[in-house]
Scaffold this active site. Structure first.
Site, PDB file in Angstrom:
ATOM      1  N   CYS A   1      19.435  -4.794   6.398  1.00 21.54           N
ATOM      2  CA  CYS A   1      19.998  -4.867   5.041  1.00 21.54           C
ATOM      3  C   CYS A   1      21.438  -4.379   5.081  1.00 21.54           C
ATOM      4  CB  CYS A   1      19.173  -4.015   4.082  1.00 21.54           C
ATOM      5  SG  CYS A   1      19.775  -4.088   2.385  1.00 21.54           S
TER       6      CYS A   1
ATOM      7  N   ASP B   1      -2.861  -7.366   2.525  1.00 19.23           N
ATOM      8  CA  ASP B   1      -3.129  -6.740   1.228  1.00 19.23           C
ATOM      9  C   ASP B   1      -2.682  -7.704   0.132  1.00 19.23           C
ATOM     10  OD1 ASP B   1      -4.087  -4.387   2.378  1.00 19.23           O
ATOM     11  OD2 ASP B   1      -2.088  -3.491   2.465  1.00 19.23           O
TER      12      ASP B   1
ATOM     13  N   CYS C   1       0.837  -1.201   0.000  1.00 15.52           N
ATOM     14  CA  CYS C   1       0.000   0.000   0.000  1.00 15.52           C
ATOM     15  C   CYS C   1       0.872   1.251   0.000  1.00 15.52           C
ATOM     16  CB  CYS C   1      -0.914  -0.005   1.224  1.00 15.52           C
ATOM     17  SG  CYS C   1      -1.908   1.494   1.390  1.00 15.52           S
TER      18      CYS C   1
ATOM     19  N   GLU D   1       1.044  -0.405  -6.869  1.00 15.46           N
ATOM     20  CA  GLU D   1       1.011   0.849  -6.123  1.00 15.46           C
ATOM     21  C   GLU D   1       2.458   1.216  -5.803  1.00 15.46           C
ATOM     22  OE1 GLU D   1      -1.584   1.171  -2.776  1.00 15.46           O
ATOM     23  OE2 GLU D   1      -3.206   0.064  -3.747  1.00 15.46           O
TER      24      GLU D   1
ATOM     25  N   TYR E   1       0.102  -5.008  -5.033  1.00 15.07           N
ATOM     26  CA  TYR E   1       0.863  -4.897  -3.787  1.00 15.07           C
ATOM     27  C   TYR E   1       2.230  -5.567  -3.878  1.00 15.07           C
ATOM     28  CZ  TYR E   1      -3.696  -3.509  -1.981  1.00 15.07           C
ATOM     29  OH  TYR E   1      -4.878  -2.861  -1.773  1.00 15.07           O
TER      30      TYR E   1
ATOM     31  N   CYS F   1      -1.710   1.960   7.721  1.00 17.76           N
ATOM     32  CA  CYS F   1      -0.349   1.823   7.194  1.00 17.76           C
ATOM     33  C   CYS F   1       0.013   0.349   7.257  1.00 17.76           C
ATOM     34  CB  CYS F   1       0.645   2.650   8.001  1.00 17.76           C
ATOM     35  SG  CYS F   1       2.367   2.392   7.496  1.00 17.76           S
TER      36      CYS F   1
ATOM     37  N   TYR G   1      -7.589   4.147  -9.307  1.00 16.74           N
ATOM     38  CA  TYR G   1      -7.354   3.215  -8.191  1.00 16.74           C
ATOM     39  C   TYR G   1      -8.173   1.943  -8.383  1.00 16.74           C
ATOM     40  CZ  TYR G   1      -7.053   1.575  -3.338  1.00 16.74           C
ATOM     41  OH  TYR G   1      -6.846   0.839  -2.199  1.00 16.74           O
TER      42      TYR G   1
END
Length: 204
Positions: free
Chosen positions: A201, A124, A46, A89, A129, A192, A77
């Site tokens: 990372c 999602d 998202c 997205e 996504y 969120c 959308y």
């Protein structure tokens, strides 16, 4: 993944209207950018939380929520969420390489979501996504591929699944509707979906 155009919505020639000014920093949302700026487009589920994540970083000049990686021009959308446009997205990140480097942005990208889930992020689900990096230079592509390899090795050592993130040259970025732009600034406490793997990372 992008679909064959015969299956995709026709789209439109005119971009979806947006206000044009970033709600948080007041910078112009559309090019031309100030001299020296660079651009990369990132998809990590998202786009609401993803855009907020990047506009908060030092050296990021402006961000925008949008759609990329598919075939339908200027999709809505609803069209993107149908899975028939092939778009993800994404967030356009325009940054000043004199203040922040690409490796820093890539490290934030990898650590803020789970790039092993294929066509989903958490609850999602759908191709929109998917995890994707859309580059604007050969140098960005090489850096992105190196970072994918490095993070994949770190995930493997932690017992995680292989990375599914796509890396492609950016062909077109389409702005999402105005209500998606800086969504979490307009709706504090709004949804969120960002959730990382907890694995650091090793770049940047």
């Amino acid at each position: 993944m992008p679909l064959h155009p015969v299956h995709a919505p026709e789209g439109r020639d005119t971009p979806l209207p947006i206000g044009g000014t970033h709600r948080v920093n007041g910078h112009a949302m559309k090019p031309p950018w100030p001299e020296g700026m660079q651009e990369i487009v990132l998809g990590m589920g998202c786009f609401w939380g993803a855009e907020q994540l990047f506009w908060q970083l030092p050296g990021v000049h402006v961000t925008a929520a949008g759609y990329a990686g598919g075939v339908t021009p200027n999709p809505t959308y609803d069209e993107t969420c149908s899975g028939r446009t092939g778009h993800a997205e994404v967030v356009r990140v325009v940054f000043d390489p004199r203040v922040t480097d690409l490796e820093t942005l890539l490290r934030v990208f990898w650590e803020a979501h789970d790039p092993t889930q294929g066509n989903r992020q958490g609850n999602d689900i759908g191709t929109q996504y998917r995890s994707i990096i859309l580059t604007t230079t050969d140098g960005q592509r090489q850096a992105a591929e190196s970072s994918r390899e490095a993070y994949g090795e770190a995930l493997s050592r932690s017992g995680k699944r292989p990375v599914t993130t796509e890396i492609e040259p950016l062909e077109a970025f389409y702005y999402a509707e105005e209500y998606h732009q800086q969504y979490l600034e307009k709706h504090p406490g709004g949804y969120c979906g960002l959730k990382g793997t907890g694995v650091s990372c090793p770049i940047g």
